[in-house]
Design a protein around this motif. Structure first.
Motif, PDB file in Angstrom:
ATOM      1  N   UNK A  81       8.223  -5.539  -4.149  1.00  0.00           N
ATOM      2  CA  UNK A  81       6.870  -4.995  -4.186  1.00  0.00           C
ATOM      3  C   UNK A  81       6.002  -5.867  -5.081  1.00  0.00           C
ATOM      4  N   UNK A  82       4.954  -6.440  -4.521  1.00  0.00           N
ATOM      5  CA  UNK A  82       4.046  -7.306  -5.273  1.00  0.00           C
ATOM      6  C   UNK A  82       2.855  -6.465  -5.705  1.00  0.00           C
ATOM      7  N   UNK A  83       2.627  -6.410  -7.005  1.00  0.00           N
ATOM      8  CA  UNK A  83       1.561  -5.586  -7.571  1.00  0.00           C
ATOM      9  C   UNK A  83       0.559  -6.465  -8.322  1.00  0.00           C
ATOM     10  N   UNK A  84      -0.678  -5.993  -8.352  1.00  0.00           N
ATOM     11  CA  UNK A  84      -1.706  -6.576  -9.223  1.00  0.00           C
ATOM     12  C   UNK A  84      -1.743  -5.718 -10.476  1.00  0.00           C
ATOM     13  N   UNK A  85      -1.240  -6.244 -11.590  1.00  0.00           N
ATOM     14  CA  UNK A  85      -1.065  -5.461 -12.814  1.00  0.00           C
ATOM     15  C   UNK A  85      -2.249  -5.695 -13.752  1.00  0.00           C
ATOM     16  N   UNK A  86      -3.015  -4.637 -13.957  1.00  0.00           N
ATOM     17  CA  UNK A  86      -4.184  -4.728 -14.840  1.00  0.00           C
ATOM     18  C   UNK A  86      -3.962  -4.036 -16.172  1.00  0.00           C
ATOM     19  N   UNK A  87      -2.836  -3.303 -16.297  1.00  0.00           N
ATOM     20  CA  UNK A  87      -2.550  -2.600 -17.547  1.00  0.00           C
ATOM     21  C   UNK A  87      -1.055  -2.662 -17.795  1.00  0.00           C
ATOM     22  N   UNK A  88      -0.653  -2.292 -19.006  1.00  0.00           N
ATOM     23  CA  UNK A  88       0.765  -2.323 -19.346  1.00  0.00           C
ATOM     24  C   UNK A  88       1.519  -1.259 -18.560  1.00  0.00           C
ATOM     25  N   UNK A  89       2.641  -1.652 -17.976  1.00  0.00           N
ATOM     26  CA  UNK A  89       3.478  -0.729 -17.224  1.00  0.00           C
ATOM     27  C   UNK A  89       4.726  -0.447 -18.036  1.00  0.00           C
ATOM     28  N   UNK A 100      -1.313  -2.098  -5.334  1.00  0.00           N
ATOM     29  CA  UNK A 100      -0.251  -2.696  -4.534  1.00  0.00           C
ATOM     30  C   UNK A 100      -0.818  -3.763  -3.608  1.00  0.00           C
ATOM     31  N   UNK A 101      -0.327  -4.986  -3.753  1.00  0.00           N
ATOM     32  CA  UNK A 101      -0.735  -6.060  -2.862  1.00  0.00           C
ATOM     33  C   UNK A 101       0.048  -5.989  -1.556  1.00  0.00           C
ATOM     34  N   UNK A 102       1.331  -5.719  -1.642  1.00  0.00           N
ATOM     35  CA  UNK A 102       2.152  -5.590  -0.450  1.00  0.00           C
ATOM     36  C   UNK A 102       3.618  -5.610  -0.797  1.00  0.00           C
ATOM     37  N   UNK A 103       4.478  -5.429   0.198  1.00  0.00           N
ATOM     38  CA  UNK A 103       5.906  -5.455  -0.056  1.00  0.00           C
ATOM     39  C   UNK A 103       6.657  -6.052   1.126  1.00  0.00           C
ATOM     40  N   UNK A 104       7.874  -6.450   0.835  1.00  0.00           N
ATOM     41  CA  UNK A 104       8.752  -7.044   1.847  1.00  0.00           C
ATOM     42  C   UNK A 104      10.144  -6.473   1.637  1.00  0.00           C
ATOM     43  N   UNK A 105      10.793  -6.061   2.726  1.00  0.00           N
ATOM     44  CA  UNK A 105      12.123  -5.484   2.665  1.00  0.00           C
ATOM     45  C   UNK A 105      13.078  -6.296   3.529  1.00  0.00           C
ATOM     46  N   UNK A 122       6.116 -12.616   5.310  1.00  0.00           N
ATOM     47  CA  UNK A 122       4.870 -11.928   4.996  1.00  0.00           C
ATOM     48  C   UNK A 122       5.158 -10.714   4.128  1.00  0.00           C
ATOM     49  N   UNK A 123       4.280 -10.460   3.182  1.00  0.00           N
ATOM     50  CA  UNK A 123       4.294  -9.169   2.511  1.00  0.00           C
ATOM     51  C   UNK A 123       3.246  -8.310   3.203  1.00  0.00           C
ATOM     52  N   UNK A 124       3.578  -7.033   3.383  1.00  0.00           N
ATOM     53  CA  UNK A 124       2.775  -6.153   4.228  1.00  0.00           C
ATOM     54  C   UNK A 124       2.248  -4.984   3.417  1.00  0.00           C
ATOM     55  N   UNK A 125       1.001  -4.607   3.690  1.00  0.00           N
ATOM     56  CA  UNK A 125       0.419  -3.395   3.113  1.00  0.00           C
ATOM     57  C   UNK A 125      -0.479  -2.753   4.164  1.00  0.00           C
ATOM     58  N   UNK A 126      -0.211  -1.493   4.441  1.00  0.00           N
ATOM     59  CA  UNK A 126      -0.952  -0.764   5.473  1.00  0.00           C
ATOM     60  C   UNK A 126      -0.927  -1.503   6.814  1.00  0.00           C
ATOM     61  N   UNK A 127       0.221  -2.093   7.103  1.00  0.00           N
ATOM     62  CA  UNK A 127       0.401  -2.743   8.395  1.00  0.00           C
ATOM     63  C   UNK A 127      -0.202  -4.116   8.526  1.00  0.00           C
ATOM     64  N   UNK A 128      -0.785  -4.642   7.458  1.00  0.00           N
ATOM     65  CA  UNK A 128      -1.424  -5.951   7.513  1.00  0.00           C
ATOM     66  C   UNK A 128      -0.772  -6.916   6.523  1.00  0.00           C
ATOM     67  N   UNK A 129      -0.711  -8.179   6.912  1.00  0.00           N
ATOM     68  CA  UNK A 129      -0.162  -9.202   6.019  1.00  0.00           C
ATOM     69  C   UNK A 129      -1.149  -9.471   4.885  1.00  0.00           C
ATOM     70  N   UNK A 130      -0.642  -9.468   3.655  1.00  0.00           N
ATOM     71  CA  UNK A 130      -1.498  -9.675   2.479  1.00  0.00           C
ATOM     72  C   UNK A 130      -1.013 -10.855   1.637  1.00  0.00           C
ATOM     73  N   UNK A 131      -0.286 -11.762   2.265  1.00  0.00           N
ATOM     74  CA  UNK A 131       0.218 -12.933   1.578  1.00  0.00           C
ATOM     75  C   UNK A 131       1.649 -13.207   1.990  1.00  0.00           C
TER      76      UNK A 131
END
Length: 541
Positions: A81-89, A100-105, A122-131
């Motif tokens: 899972x590729x995330x855009x992290x703007x705060x401490x997790x 969430x940018x997208x994920x690949x399984x 491809x990493x996918x989010x909501x059915x679309x390739x996001x990178x």
């Protein structure tokens, strides 16, 4: 059902790059980070680990690797899972789905069976390739060593108006010729003769256990805007560095055609050595003692000692109360590592000397803080539990403070001791802030805390103390230096008391090693065997 005795065939290192990620930020670029989860057998996905976060980069190359055990006979499904992290997790569950940018399984076997052990997808989010994500795998040869390097630059080229901001990258060359990033240094500002912080990492991660594998080293001038400027490159091997070949001219390919060009500076390794990864058994062989301290919950929520519904009720058919069985299970394992055999026993949440106390000697005698062996603890518990008026609330901070005081005494290179605090409790913590504060401080001491939860409570707060999913942090923002807490609910193992000990104590060896490594204490030489000269005759038949 997945067999619990399954052993891995190999260990595998995964490396990651992403390309052309979708930008989720408005003013700047996304700050991507990859989170990896694994599914083995019929259960659900479990969080494994994550890469570092790379700021403002839509085509990041991650330097942190993920190590997985590989089981040939199992399907190991992985989700990246590729995330855009703007705060401490702090916890994996804290991720914001909007970032969430997208994920690949895929499966681990699919990656390993690909040519070059590499997959680009491809990493996918909501059915679309996001990178795209690029995953490279390599089998790890365990070396049981770490490499330490200290490097400096000498007379580096000036890339800025007055100086340069140099940093370096080290790549290992894969069997198919690909360069795999293994280390990236910090940036040293405005310095043509920088001295960088040490490189200290597992040898197998550094070179895959191959001392003659080619290493590519690139030195750059960092620029906050635009691409970084290459100062120069060099090539070597781990073997050459360790043999004392320590000075390497840095060559900039764009300058080699210039008349009189020699180099763009020198990269020097002024210290290089291998360090053995010491094991838990190394410390035991050198005389390190593991001391057990037990704390028993005496709050009113446990119910009456004489009631069959009470958690302290001595159920002879089951082998005693849940408290007694927890003491036997955990104590029987740890007591063998303590040379004097004495176990400190405390109560909390009950009345002692006429008032509620959150840390009192269970013997009810301030001059007798300990019992001899597990049998002695059990005898003290059964003799005194009915004499203690139950009270409350449930406070952990005082008992943890007592453990900290004991763990901090008498510690040296030649007198090594590690304390395990076993807390057996039935309820939720009422002093969570103070408890976390003490645990954060205790993370710098030779101490581990094992919590066994008895009864039917949800124990939600206990899971916050167990740092498996993130670093424990107190209300002042101070972070724990290491994870020292393990929580286990008793009811999950009430039918298999041996499994309770296995679950509660499985992290102790790693926590002990983590502490001694953090303070630079090495195991002492193995103690010599002392033969017993007087052999007693066998007992009469």
């Amino acid at each position: 059902m997945m067999p619990t005795h399954s052993k891995p065939n190999s260990r595998v290192e995964l490396r990651f790059r992403c390309h052309h990620l979708k930008n989720l930020d408005i003013v700047s670029k996304s700050d991507p980070q990859i989170f990896i989860s694994q599914k083995r057998g019929p259960g659900g996905f479990q969080f494994v680990d994550c890469t570092e976060k790379i700021k403002n980069n839509l085509s990041p190359e991650f330097k942190k690797t993920i190590i997985l055990d590989y089981y040939f006979e199992e399907i190991q499904t992985l989700t990246f899972t590729v995330m855009d992290i703007d705060k401490e997790i702090k916890l994996f569950g804290d991720l914001d789905k909007n970032d969430k940018i997208g994920e690949f399984t895929t499966t681990l076997s699919n990656i390993l069976s690909r040519p070059g052990r590499k997959i680009i997808a491809d990493i996918i989010h909501h059915g679309k390739a996001t990178g795209k994500i690029e995953i490279s795998a390599e089998e790890i040869n365990q070396t049981n060593h770490q490499i330490l390097l200290r490097a400096e630059g000498i007379n580096l080229d000036k890339k800025d108006l007055f100086s340069s901001d140099p940093y370096f990258k080290i790549y290992k060359t894969s069997p198919n010729g690909e360069q795999l990033l293994v280390f990236q240094s910090v940036v040293i500002k405005n310095n043509l003769n920088p001295i960088w912080p040490e490189v200290h990492m597992k040898l197998e991660e550094f070179n895959g256990g191959d001392m003659f594998r080619e290493l590519l080293i690139e030195v750059y001038d960092y620029d906050s805007v635009g691409a970084h400027d290459l100062i120069g490159i060099t090539r070597t091997t781990t073997d050459a560095i360790l043999r004392g070949v320590n000075q390497y001219p840095l060559i900039n390919p764009k300058k080699t055609s210039k008349s009189g060009y020699k180099n763009s500076g020198i990269l020097k390794f002024y210290e290089a050595r291998l360090e053995k990864n010491h094991s838990f058994l190394d410390y035991l062989a050198g005389g390190c003692e593991i001391s057990l301290m037990t704390a028993i919950d005496c709050t009113g929520s446990n119910g009456s000692v004489t009631s069959t519904l009470g958690l302290h009720y001595n159920n002879v058919l089951l082998g005693g109360s849940a408290y007694a069985r927890s003491i036997v299970s955990v104590g029987s394992v740890l007591s063998t590592y303590d040379s004097d055999g004495y176990i400190d026993v405390f109560g909390f949440g009950g009345e002692y000397q006429g008032r509620t106390s959150h840390c009192f000697p269970f013997s009810l005698d301030p001059n007798v803080p300990a019992a001899y062996g597990v049998a002695g603890v059990l005898e003290m518990y059964n003799n005194n539990i009915s004499k203690i008026p139950f009270s409350g609330p449930t406070y952990f901070a005082p008992i943890i403070q007592e453990a900290m005081n004991r763990a901090s005494q008498g510690q040296s290179q030649y007198q090594q001791k590690y304390t395990v605090l076993l807390i057996i409790t039935d309820g939720e913590i009422c002093d969570m802030d103070e408890t976390i504060k003490n645990l954060v401080q205790a993370s710098g001491l030779p101490l581990s805390v094992v919590i066994v939860g008895v009864g039917s409570s949800s124990f939600e707060n206990m899971n916050l103390l167990d740092g498996d999913d993130g670093c424990l942090k107190d209300y002042r923002g101070n972070k724990a230096k290491r994870d020292i807490v393990q929580f286990v609910p008793f009811n999950r193992f009430s039918d298999n008391i041996n499994a309770l000990a296995q679950e509660t104590l499985k992290e102790i060896p790693g926590q002990l090693l983590g502490y001694f490594k953090s303070v630079g204490v090495l195991p002492n030489p193995p103690r010599a065997f002392i033969p017993v000269s007087d052999i007693l005759p066998p007992p009469p038949q």
